[in-house]
Design an enzyme around this catalytic site. Structure first.
Site, PDB file in Angstrom:
ATOM      1  N   GLY A 178      -4.985  -6.622  -6.111  1.00 18.48           N
ATOM      2  CA  GLY A 178      -5.923  -7.646  -5.657  1.00 18.48           C
ATOM      3  C   GLY A 178      -7.353  -7.286  -6.021  1.00 18.48           C
ATOM      4  O   GLY A 178      -7.689  -6.101  -6.133  1.00 18.48           O
TER       5      GLY A 178
ATOM      6  N   ILE B 128      -5.689   1.841  -1.699  1.00 16.59           N
ATOM      7  CA  ILE B 128      -5.275   3.004  -0.891  1.00 16.59           C
ATOM      8  C   ILE B 128      -5.904   4.274  -1.443  1.00 16.59           C
ATOM      9  O   ILE B 128      -5.713   4.604  -2.614  1.00 16.59           O
ATOM     10  CB  ILE B 128      -3.738   3.167  -0.893  1.00 16.59           C
ATOM     11  CG1 ILE B 128      -3.049   1.897  -0.408  1.00 16.59           C
ATOM     12  CG2 ILE B 128      -3.331   4.368  -0.034  1.00 16.59           C
ATOM     13  CD1 ILE B 128      -1.535   1.952  -0.504  1.00 16.59           C
TER      14      ILE B 128
ATOM     15  N   ASP C  52       5.183   0.016 -14.470  1.00 18.96           N
ATOM     16  CA  ASP C  52       3.897   0.087 -13.766  1.00 18.96           C
ATOM     17  C   ASP C  52       3.925   1.231 -12.740  1.00 18.96           C
ATOM     18  O   ASP C  52       3.015   2.066 -12.695  1.00 18.96           O
ATOM     19  CB  ASP C  52       3.636  -1.268 -13.077  1.00 18.96           C
ATOM     20  CG  ASP C  52       2.383  -1.265 -12.229  1.00 18.96           C
ATOM     21  OD1 ASP C  52       1.292  -1.422 -12.786  1.00 18.96           O
ATOM     22  OD2 ASP C  52       2.510  -1.092 -10.994  1.00 18.96           O
TER      23      ASP C  52
ATOM     24  N   LYS D 225       1.918   5.162 -12.581  1.00 19.43           N
ATOM     25  CA  LYS D 225       1.232   5.660 -11.379  1.00 19.43           C
ATOM     26  C   LYS D 225       1.860   6.980 -10.924  1.00 19.43           C
ATOM     27  O   LYS D 225       1.148   7.901 -10.499  1.00 19.43           O
ATOM     28  CB  LYS D 225       1.314   4.603 -10.277  1.00 19.43           C
ATOM     29  CG  LYS D 225       0.547   3.325 -10.629  1.00 19.43           C
ATOM     30  CD  LYS D 225       0.914   2.179  -9.706  1.00 19.43           C
ATOM     31  CE  LYS D 225       0.174   0.905 -10.067  1.00 19.43           C
ATOM     32  NZ  LYS D 225       0.669  -0.283  -9.367  1.00 19.43           N
TER      33      LYS D 225
HETATM   34  N1  HSE Z   1       1.169  -5.191 -10.867  1.00 15.99           N
HETATM   35  C1  HSE Z   1       0.863  -4.205  -9.873  1.00 15.99           C
HETATM   36  C2  HSE Z   1       1.688  -4.437  -8.629  1.00 15.99           C
HETATM   37  C3  HSE Z   1      -0.575  -4.188  -9.450  1.00 15.99           C
HETATM   38  O1  HSE Z   1       2.437  -5.405  -8.536  1.00 15.99           O
HETATM   39  O2  HSE Z   1       1.596  -3.619  -7.729  1.00 15.99           O
HETATM   40  C4  HSE Z   1      -1.462  -3.436 -10.379  1.00 15.99           C
HETATM   41  O3  HSE Z   1      -1.083  -2.115 -10.530  1.00 15.99           O
END
Ligand code: HSE
Length: 426
Positions: free
Chosen positions: A300, A134, A199, A203
């Site tokens: 991905g 994105i 995670d 971000k």
């Molecule tokens: N592990 C992350 C997710 C992907 O499940 O979105 C990589 O940032």
């Protein structure tokens, strides 16, 4: 034509796809850039490992440092803090531009890397670090640079979105949905970083820094995961017209910015409620642009490689034209503010003794703390002599709700606080 020599660090899921595209599309990428491009090597830990896609064997090397020194541009897709940090600094200090997808590194050492890039005039781009394919960082940094961002809400982790979506659509418990996510390869064998929100928090720190022209790190993000969410919480939310999502929220709070990741009840009619499976979406509220939503695959190999290659083409074009990097704007210098003054609605689940006066007692405590109730529902608990009370508050500060819950928890008639989850919307 000028030639741009590219070093790739890492040949995992994303790195392999980047190598494939760099080799297969070398001619057309070069035409877009206005220079010949050459992938001169791929640094890996073990040259004999099996990979998703195999480049010619001669390209693999374990000598990352020599590869960096011979390159014009470095693409870092190894992840983790070290040795990635040292290697990126080596490249930037030598004036070599870098593309990275390393969210953990950027969320913790972004300022140091930016400073190194600024000092040498190199470029540092990292679109792939947030929400995979994105395009969200470039829109925040460039397209919306003349606007004022008020709030960013994001589903920035695909694994947890898949788990919560399964719980919502099939009634599965968390552990079963997690097992499915692992079977499908979304969740790691150790799923902690995804399910505990880390995670998404990394971000969120990166997004907040760009959206609010300031420097934030992972330590500035309040983080709650989804491992305590039960099928019953999801069903109760559904009854009231909500779906539970793990939202990253970055918003102005007084003089600062609050950044948080937590399970949140999202009204079914909100655009983020329709984000299913492992997809990501980022919803931006800007003063002049209004509401924007960016949606797509958040992980991905090939989708994330698309973001990496986009950064590469863009910075390579600038190199060809003779431009130096454009440092991130951090003029606002805003501070992160904690959770105390965050105002939102809350959905609360309590398991209580099923006897006269319990509900009256509980609602009195909310009133005493100035927390107004919007909705109350009581259901018989399947386990016998208990009842489950589901409450939704009007907007209230996080601290007042926490204080309320501490007193509610001390009541003898309250057996368990099942959940306290934020509710998006007025
Ligand atoms: N592990 C992350 C997710 C992907 O499940 O979105 C990589 O940032």
């Amino acid at each position: 034509m000028k030639k741009i020599k590219v070093a790739l660090l890492g040949a995992g899921t994303v790195g392999s796809q980047v190598a494939r595209i760099l080799l297969e599309d070398a001619v057309s990428l070069g035409q877009r850039i206005g220079a010949d491009i050459e992938l001169i090597g791929i640094a890996v830990r073990d040259v004999t490992s099996s990979r998703d896609w195999n480049a010619p064997a001669s390209l693999y090397t374990t000598d990352a440092e020599s590869l960096i020194d011979a390159a014009d541009v470095v693409i870092e897709l190894t992840g983790g803090i070290e040795p990635a940090r040292t290697r990126i600094l080596r490249a930037l200090n030598a004036g070599k531009s870098v593309v990275s997808g390393n969210k953990a590194l950027l969320a913790q050492h972004g300022a140091e890397l930016q400073a190194a890039a600024k000092a040498s005039g190199a470029q540092l781009s990292y679109e792939a670090a947030v929400a995979g394919a994105i395009p969200i960082l470039r829109p925040l940094r460039d397209s919306l640079a003349g606007d004022q961002i008020q709030r960013v809400l994001g589903i920035m982790n695909g694994t947890t979105n898949y788990i919560l979506d399964q719980m919502d659509t099939t009634g599965a418990q968390f552990s079963d949905a997690l097992a499915q996510a692992q079977e499908l390869g979304y969740a790691e064998a150790d799923p902690t970083a995804d399910v505990e929100g880390l995670d998404a928090a990394a971000k969120a720190a990166i997004v907040a820094s760009l959206a609010f022209h300031s420097e934030f790190t992972l330590a500035d993000v309040h983080c709650e995961g989804i491992s305590a969410i039960t099928a019953e919480d999801v069903q109760a939310a559904a009854l009231d017209g909500y779906v539970i999502k793990l939202l990253a929220i970055c918003e102005r709070q007084g003089e600062g910015i609050n950044i948080r990741v937590s399970p949140t009840l999202v009204p079914r009619e909100h655009p983020l409620a329709s984000v299913h499976d492992a997809y990501n979406a980022v919803f931006v509220q800007a003063r002049d642009a209004g509401e924007l939503m960016f949606y797509g695959p958040g992980a991905g190999g090939a989708p994330t490689a698309s973001a990496v290659l986009g950064d590469f083409v863009s910075l390579a074009r600038r190199m060809v034209l003779g431009g130096s990097g454009v440092p991130e704007s951090t003029y606002a210098g805003l501070c992160a503010v904690g959770m105390d003054e965050v105002v939102t609605r809350f959905a609360i689940g309590l398991r209580v003794e099923d006897k006269l006066g319990v509900l009256a007692n509980v609602s009195r405590i909310f009133a005493e703390h100035g927390v107004s109730l919007q909705a109350v529902r009581q259901v018989k608990d399947r386990s016998g002599d208990s009842a489950v009370i589901r409450l939704v508050t009007h907007r209230a500060s996080d601290i007042s709700v926490r204080r309320t819950m501490a007193v509610v928890d001390s009541l003898e008639s309250v057996r368990e606080i099942i959940s306290v989850v934020a509710v998006e919307g007025e």
